[in-house]
Design an enzyme around this catalytic site. Structure first.
Site, PDB file in Angstrom:
ATOM      1  CE1 TYR A  33       1.072  -0.225   4.211  1.00 24.06           C
ATOM      2  CE2 TYR A  33       0.287   1.827   4.462  1.00 24.06           C
ATOM      3  CZ  TYR A  33       0.918   0.951   4.873  1.00 24.06           C
ATOM      4  OH  TYR A  33       1.514   1.243   6.116  1.00 24.06           O
ATOM      5  CE  LYS A 149       3.190   3.049   3.063  1.00 21.99           C
ATOM      6  NZ  LYS A 149       3.399   3.155   4.591  1.00 21.99           N
ATOM      7  CD  GLU A 182      10.142   1.417  10.191  1.00 25.16           C
ATOM      8  OE1 GLU A 182       9.797   2.467   9.608  1.00 25.16           O
ATOM      9  OE2 GLU A 182       9.889   0.192   9.962  1.00 25.16           O
TER      10      GLU A 182
END
Ligand code: PLP
Length: 286
Positions: A33, A149, A182
């Protein structure tokens, strides 16, 4: 106001938008995505997002759902049909619909493509940025290919929920050696006592955020010192500033980590400056 979604070749009313139960996105999270910011009715950094999408698809050997120009048209049309001025554009591509079996379906299986757009109250996001957010830290329990992703976001979902239950806006994942990787849906940054920006290299352990790339280039062009290296939680606790970057948040100051205030517990000047100037450096579409 009526909303529309693009689903496999058609713009359909949002309430009726649906995919098949055998879609491999639904069955296996076998898809990827992108999320782009929409500002003033324009898509921010479309070129970079589509380049990353192409990379994600390539890594998973999912064929592109359509030619890049046609996809660009669908993105803009979805923004237009939904009359979004400020908001977010979401696009998802899965390996398509096929009888459930782990290995890839036959080569002719068409990838599924869904595009949605929704408005967001910009003033509200700005108010959050004025005060900044708190983050909590959690063990990074994700797979190794977080550079892709993918829609397989269960660890990220659980991390965000844990953050929410702790009254925080984001969770920072920490690797086995104690380095921050992250956020659940953002990249992590700190500013050292000497004023250098520090962020983890995008080669391993993180998604190469588009916002991260733009902020990186902007900071470099402004003559700021950037140290692309991993940092530990205790270094972050001693930092002069901390912030996260993502298309959904632009540059969002972090004022507390695991309950400890960062510096004076207020958004720092560098984070504020990078946020204010972000759209001068980003590519804004027609
Ligand atoms: N890291 C993760 C895990 C994300 O999910 C995201 C965005 O959703 C980011 C980083 C930031 O990426 P971008 O700046 O392209 O939005």
């Amino acid at each position: 106001m009526s909303r529309f979604a693009f689903v496999n070749g058609r713009y359909v009313p949002y309430r009726q938008a649906a995919v098949h139960i055998e879609d491999r996105g639904y069955q296996f999270a076998d898809g990827v995505y992108e999320v782009c910011e929409v500002r003033g009715g324009r898509i921010v950094d479309e070129r970079r997002h589509l380049a990353r999408l192409a990379r994600s698809l390539g890594e998973l050997r999912i064929p592109p759902p359509m030619a890049p120009r046609a996809l660009g048209f669908v993105l803009r049309e979805t923004v237009r049909l939904n009359r979004v001025r400020d908001g977010l554009l979401y696009l998802q591509v899965t390996r398509g619909v096929a009888r459930r079996e782990h290995a890839f379906p036959s080569a002719g299986t068409r990838p599924s493509l869904v595009v949605t757009a929704r408005a967001r109250d910009r003033a509200k996001t700005e108010r959050v940025a004025e005060t900044g957010i708190s983050v909590i830290t959690l063990d990074d329990n994700r797979w190794q290919r977080v550079d892709i992703k993918t829609i397989a976001l269960l660890p990220n979902v659980l991390a965000r929920q844990t953050a929410r239950e702790a009254g925080a806006g984001e969770a920072w994942f920490v690797d086995e050696e104690g380095f921050v990787t992250e956020g659940a849906a953002s990249n992590a940054w700190i500013v050292t006592g000497e004023g250098a920006l520090v962020t983890r290299p995008a080669e391993r352990g993180i998604l190469r955020g588009i916002t991260r790339t733009v902020v990186f280039e902007m900071a470099a062009a402004s003559g700021l010192t950037i140290e692309e290296r991993p940092f530990r939680v205790d270094e972050a606790l001693q930092a002069r500033e901390a912030f996260v970057t993502a298309a959904t948040q632009i540059v969002m100051p972090v004022i507390k980590i695991d309950g400890t205030p960062i510096a004076d517990g207020k958004p720092g000047p560098l984070a504020r400056m990078l946020r204010a100037r972000f759209h001068e450096a980003a590519e804004i579409g027609e």
